[in-house]
Structure formats: C-alpha cells, structure tokens
Design a protein around this motif. Structure first.
Motif: not given
Length: 105
Positions: A93-101
């Motif tokens: 989840r932490s990695t997903d939060d750092r991915q560009p939208k």
C-alpha cells in the motif's frame, strides 16, 4: 519462486486441536484407579494396570510435553504468517501511494 499461501485459519485450528489433545493426555490417569480386585476380576489384571500406570505416567508426561511444543509451533506459525501478511500488505500500500496517478511513467 512459486506462489506462497498459508491457510492461517487451518493452522490455528490445528493449534487448538493439538491443545485439546494435550489437555486430554494431561488429564487421563490409570483407567483402573479406584477399582479393586472385586471390580476388575483378578489381582493379576489389577497388577497389570498398576504396571501400566507407572509406565503411562512417564509416557503421558513426555507426550504432553511434545504436544505442548507442537501447539506452540503451530500457534506461532499462524501468528507469524498473519504478521508477515499484514506487513507485506502495508508495504505494498505504501508503494502504491507513492506511484504517480493517471497512468504516467
């Protein structure tokens, strides 16, 4: 490396079942306790139960200790799998939060 999956509910149930077996072993005594020759039928049979009782106490204690160890191992395994799963999910989840939208690279 292949996919790994742990059925923690089943591991927990195994731990509980081992505890029940351990508790049963810990509580069981000589089946002839409280009975005399008149109840059992012969002194020879009563003596055999007494000999069995002495050996059974030693074996029962050993089995009880081993069952307690297995209970601890399975309970610990279930807890470890759940902790690892939770930590991995948090990391993802932490990695997903750092991915560009929005699909950008």
């Amino acid at each position: 490396m292949g996919d790994q999956e742990a059925d923690t509910a089943r591991i927990k149930e195994s731990a509980r079942a081992l505890k029940r077996v351990r508790d049963t072993f810990a509580e069981r005594a000589n089946p002839a306790d409280g009975y005399g020759v008149d109840d059992i039928g012969s002194q020879k049979t009563l003596d055999a139960f007494d000999a069995f009782d002495s050996n059974w106490k030693i074996r029962r204690r050993q089995l009880t200790e081993e069952l307690e160890k297995l209970h601890g191992i399975t309970r610990g395994a279930a807890e470890s799998y759940e902790t690892l799963d939770h930590e991995l999910a948090e990391a993802l989840r932490s990695t997903d939060d750092r991915q560009p939208k929005g699909g950008g690279k």
